[in-house]
Design an enzyme around this catalytic site. Structure first.
Site, PDB file in Angstrom:
ATOM      1  N   ASP A  92       0.824  -1.215   0.000  1.00 42.53           N
ATOM      2  CA  ASP A  92       0.000   0.000   0.000  1.00 42.53           C
ATOM      3  C   ASP A  92       0.857   1.264   0.000  1.00 42.53           C
ATOM      4  O   ASP A  92       1.971   1.278   0.536  1.00 42.53           O
ATOM      5  CB  ASP A  92      -0.905   0.035   1.234  1.00 42.53           C
ATOM      6  CG  ASP A  92      -1.971  -1.043   1.200  1.00 42.53           C
ATOM      7  OD1 ASP A  92      -2.314  -1.493   0.098  1.00 42.53           O
ATOM      8  OD2 ASP A  92      -2.457  -1.417   2.274  1.00 42.53           O
ATOM      9  N   ALA A  93       0.316   2.337  -0.545  1.00 42.55           N
ATOM     10  CA  ALA A  93       1.030   3.612  -0.585  1.00 42.55           C
ATOM     11  C   ALA A  93       1.382   4.102   0.815  1.00 42.55           C
ATOM     12  O   ALA A  93       2.413   4.740   1.022  1.00 42.55           O
ATOM     13  CB  ALA A  93       0.189   4.660  -1.320  1.00 42.55           C
TER      14      ALA A  93
END
Length: 200
Positions: free
Chosen positions: A44-45
């Site tokens: 995930d970012a």
């Protein structure tokens, strides 16, 4: 020769090369020029740490979808997880036995409570820093999972009452972050032992 890139992905960077104008996060295109590279297992970012990339389609598939020779079991992924609160033995047992999420029960995991001194790396400052509450302590867990449900680690810890504050992936399929600085990467050529471990 089969090669793999180990990248210490910073917070706020997506696990993809394309970006749209409405997205506030950076993309991998800011770090890599090689358009043949593909991510082997997304991150995930808002998560940090080890991201694997390769131009070898077979290797990518082996890491993300292990062959039947490995009993179909995904390679273990280990995370350093900063959570809000002090975990109880019951909460740790829940995580290790598997918890019921909306998309099914998670597989048994390996989990241990750790001090910052016990972590395998020296932590770097996160930008932006995590939120801190003076009256609520935080803790670190070393958590290894063997599957890849969407945002699984965050959902697991939240399910047992331990909201995730920071998430750093330390290892994937036997490859470790090591001493890579944030935003740095190294290219490794797989030796016979590594290829055997991966089943290729």
């Amino acid at each position: 020769m089969t090669s793999l890139i180990l990248f210490n992905k910073p917070y706020g960077v997506q696990s993809q090369f394309s970006n749209d104008d409405n997205n506030k996060f950076a993309s991998l295109a800011e770090f890599f020029d090689d358009k043949s590279l593909r991510v082997a297992g997304r991150l995930d970012a808002t998560s940090e740490g080890l991201l694997l990339l390769t131009a070898d389609g077979k290797l990518n598939k082996t890491i993300t979808h292990p062959p039947k020779a490995n009993n179909g079991r995904k390679q273990g992924k280990t995370y350093l997880v900063q959570v809000e609160g002090i975990p109880t033995l019951q909460q740790l047992k829940q995580l290790s036995h598997g918890v019921m999420l909306k998309d099914g029960k998670t597989l048994p995991a390996q989990v241990q409570l750790a001090s910052t001194e016990d972590l395998p790396i020296t932590l770097w400052p996160r930008n932006p820093p995590i939120r801190e509450r003076k009256n609520i302590p935080d803790s670190w867990l070393i958590l290894t999972i063997f599957e890849g449900k969407n945002r699984q680690v965050r959902r697991m810890t939240a399910h047992v009452g331990l909201p995730c504050l920071r998430l750093i992936r330390w290892s994937v399929a036997g490859f470790e972050l090591g001493d890579l600085a944030v935003g740095e990467f190294v290219q490794v050529s797989l030796d016979g032992e590594q290829r055997q471990r991966l089943g290729i």
